[in-house]
Scaffold this active site. Structure first.
Site, PDB file in Angstrom:
ATOM      1  N   CYS A 125       6.202   6.654  -2.649  1.00 24.34           N
ATOM      2  CA  CYS A 125       5.904   5.340  -3.201  1.00 24.34           C
ATOM      3  C   CYS A 125       6.690   5.145  -4.498  1.00 24.34           C
ATOM      4  O   CYS A 125       6.658   5.999  -5.378  1.00 24.34           O
ATOM      5  CB  CYS A 125       4.406   5.284  -3.450  1.00 24.34           C
ATOM      6  SG  CYS A 125       3.905   4.163  -4.741  1.00 24.34           S
ATOM      7  N   GLU A 126       7.392   4.015  -4.596  1.00 27.08           N
ATOM      8  CA  GLU A 126       8.227   3.802  -5.787  1.00 27.08           C
ATOM      9  C   GLU A 126       7.407   3.404  -7.011  1.00 27.08           C
ATOM     10  O   GLU A 126       7.937   3.352  -8.115  1.00 27.08           O
ATOM     11  CB  GLU A 126       9.306   2.749  -5.513  1.00 27.08           C
ATOM     12  CG  GLU A 126       8.807   1.320  -5.390  1.00 27.08           C
ATOM     13  CD  GLU A 126       9.945   0.357  -5.067  1.00 27.08           C
ATOM     14  OE1 GLU A 126      11.041   0.810  -4.725  1.00 27.08           O
ATOM     15  OE2 GLU A 126       9.713  -0.859  -5.146  1.00 27.08           O
ATOM     16  N   HIS A 127       6.129   3.106  -6.820  1.00 27.67           N
ATOM     17  CA  HIS A 127       5.292   2.748  -7.969  1.00 27.67           C
ATOM     18  C   HIS A 127       4.634   3.955  -8.618  1.00 27.67           C
ATOM     19  O   HIS A 127       4.246   3.897  -9.777  1.00 27.67           O
ATOM     20  CB  HIS A 127       4.204   1.752  -7.539  1.00 27.67           C
ATOM     21  CG  HIS A 127       4.760   0.503  -6.940  1.00 27.67           C
ATOM     22  ND1 HIS A 127       4.340  -0.001  -5.736  1.00 27.67           N
ATOM     23  CD2 HIS A 127       5.743  -0.302  -7.369  1.00 27.67           C
ATOM     24  CE1 HIS A 127       5.025  -1.093  -5.454  1.00 27.67           C
ATOM     25  NE2 HIS A 127       5.885  -1.297  -6.418  1.00 27.67           N
ATOM     26  N   HIS A 128       4.442   5.026  -7.847  1.00 31.02           N
ATOM     27  CA  HIS A 128       3.748   6.190  -8.393  1.00 31.02           C
ATOM     28  C   HIS A 128       4.485   7.511  -8.155  1.00 31.02           C
ATOM     29  O   HIS A 128       4.074   8.547  -8.671  1.00 31.02           O
ATOM     30  CB  HIS A 128       2.343   6.313  -7.769  1.00 31.02           C
ATOM     31  CG  HIS A 128       1.468   5.125  -8.013  1.00 31.02           C
ATOM     32  ND1 HIS A 128       1.368   4.068  -7.125  1.00 31.02           N
ATOM     33  CD2 HIS A 128       0.662   4.816  -9.055  1.00 31.02           C
ATOM     34  CE1 HIS A 128       0.525   3.168  -7.614  1.00 31.02           C
ATOM     35  NE2 HIS A 128       0.092   3.589  -8.779  1.00 31.02           N
ATOM     36  N   GLN A 166       6.349   0.309   1.674  1.00 28.20           N
ATOM     37  CA  GLN A 166       6.359   0.351   3.142  1.00 28.20           C
ATOM     38  C   GLN A 166       6.995  -0.885   3.759  1.00 28.20           C
ATOM     39  O   GLN A 166       7.678  -0.801   4.774  1.00 28.20           O
ATOM     40  CB  GLN A 166       4.916   0.550   3.635  1.00 28.20           C
ATOM     41  CG  GLN A 166       4.822   0.810   5.128  1.00 28.20           C
ATOM     42  CD  GLN A 166       3.417   1.136   5.566  1.00 28.20           C
ATOM     43  OE1 GLN A 166       2.644   1.739   4.815  1.00 28.20           O
ATOM     44  NE2 GLN A 166       3.071   0.755   6.777  1.00 28.20           N
ATOM     45  N   HIS A 194      -0.840   6.339   2.203  1.00 31.30           N
ATOM     46  CA  HIS A 194      -0.263   6.358   0.860  1.00 31.30           C
ATOM     47  C   HIS A 194      -1.127   7.257  -0.013  1.00 31.30           C
ATOM     48  O   HIS A 194      -2.300   6.956  -0.227  1.00 31.30           O
ATOM     49  CB  HIS A 194      -0.257   4.939   0.271  1.00 31.30           C
ATOM     50  CG  HIS A 194       0.655   3.987   0.981  1.00 31.30           C
ATOM     51  ND1 HIS A 194       1.681   3.334   0.351  1.00 31.30           N
ATOM     52  CD2 HIS A 194       0.713   3.613   2.280  1.00 31.30           C
ATOM     53  CE1 HIS A 194       2.327   2.575   1.226  1.00 31.30           C
ATOM     54  NE2 HIS A 194       1.751   2.715   2.401  1.00 31.30           N
ATOM     55  N   CYS A 196      -0.988   7.521  -3.087  1.00 25.82           N
ATOM     56  CA  CYS A 196      -1.396   6.843  -4.330  1.00 25.82           C
ATOM     57  C   CYS A 196      -2.697   6.071  -4.121  1.00 25.82           C
ATOM     58  O   CYS A 196      -3.370   5.725  -5.085  1.00 25.82           O
ATOM     59  CB  CYS A 196      -0.297   5.934  -4.848  1.00 25.82           C
ATOM     60  SG  CYS A 196       0.250   4.704  -3.675  1.00 25.82           S
TER      61      CYS A 196
HETATM   62 ZN   LIG Z   1       1.845   3.760  -5.030  1.00 18.56          ZN
END
Ligand SMILES: [Zn+2]
Length: 233
Positions: A125-128, A166, A194, A196
């Protein structure tokens, strides 16, 4: 969105971007476009130089957290992480690693849908920067060209080996296949977990996320039903 401001000038919580605050983008997993956001200088330095820089920076992160880098178990970690980022889990950022795909004539004249299902993938995941993993199902109808089945797995792996969301992964796989196979008749479905969501934040271990791309004839209700029946087999 331009990305000159990334890294050194990370937007702080509450910053507005495309109508969403930075916080909302991270936690709700919205994304800003089909192309992976890269800077114009993304490939100005070699992979070797990148690994050296990342190892240094990662050791700083560990030091800030108070970890003792002289400990035998920890001292190799910054280099291991740098190597893993560049050579494995984020190797798909570099277009040089894109799989070379040979096309074949569809000499069997098979003109029904071909479904390759349950392609296992691992992404992040590019956010976490924690794992996303699951199954990709791909279907296409040949326009006269076919590719080796294992090449579909390689395309999935290439785009999964990036920091991802995704929805973008789904579209990138679909559009790459459409371009290689010279057809709009492509469907991609991803069913993923995910970490995250499962191991932090809301801590929901039972939910899964399903995304889909239906192009060309896969917009016809009967084709969607046919595909879904194959996926149930
Ligand atoms: Zn994430």
């Amino acid at each position: 969105m331009r990305h000159e401001e990334t890294l050194l000038n990370i937007p702080i919580n509450g910053t507005k971007l495309n109508g969403f605050t930075f916080d909302e983008i991270g936690d709700d997993h919205l994304y800003t476009g089909i192309e992976t956001p890269l800077t114009s200088t993304a490939f100005d330095i070699s992979d070797e130089e990148k690994k050296e820089k990342i190892a240094k920076l990662f050791s700083q992160i560990m030091e800030v957290m108070g970890l003792d880098l002289t400990d035998d178990s920890l001292k190799g970690t910054p280099k291991r992480v740098a190597k893993m980022y560049i050579e494995e889990i984020f190797s798909g950022l570099n277009p040089e690693n894109k799989p070379k795909i040979a096309l074949f004539e569809n000499k069997y004249k098979y003109n029904q849908m071909l479904v390759e299902k349950n392609i296992q993938f691992y992404s992040n995941c590019e956010h976490h920067f924690v794992p996303i993993f699951g199954k990709v199902h791909v279907a296409y109808v040949s326009s006269g060209k076919v590719i080796g089945l294992s090449k579909i797995n390689r395309i999935v792996q290439y785009f999964a080996n990036r920091p991802q969301v995704q929805e973008r992964l789904t579209n990138q796989i679909a559009l790459e296949l459409a371009s290689i196979l010279e057809t709009d008749d492509i469907a991609v479905i991803i069913d993923a977990k995910h970490l995250c969501v499962a191991s932090r934040g809301i801590k929901d271990d039972s939910s899964a996320t399903v995304t889909s791309y239906y192009g060309g004839i896969f917009n016809q209700q009967e084709k969607i039903v046919e595909l879904q029946n194959y996926l149930k087999l």
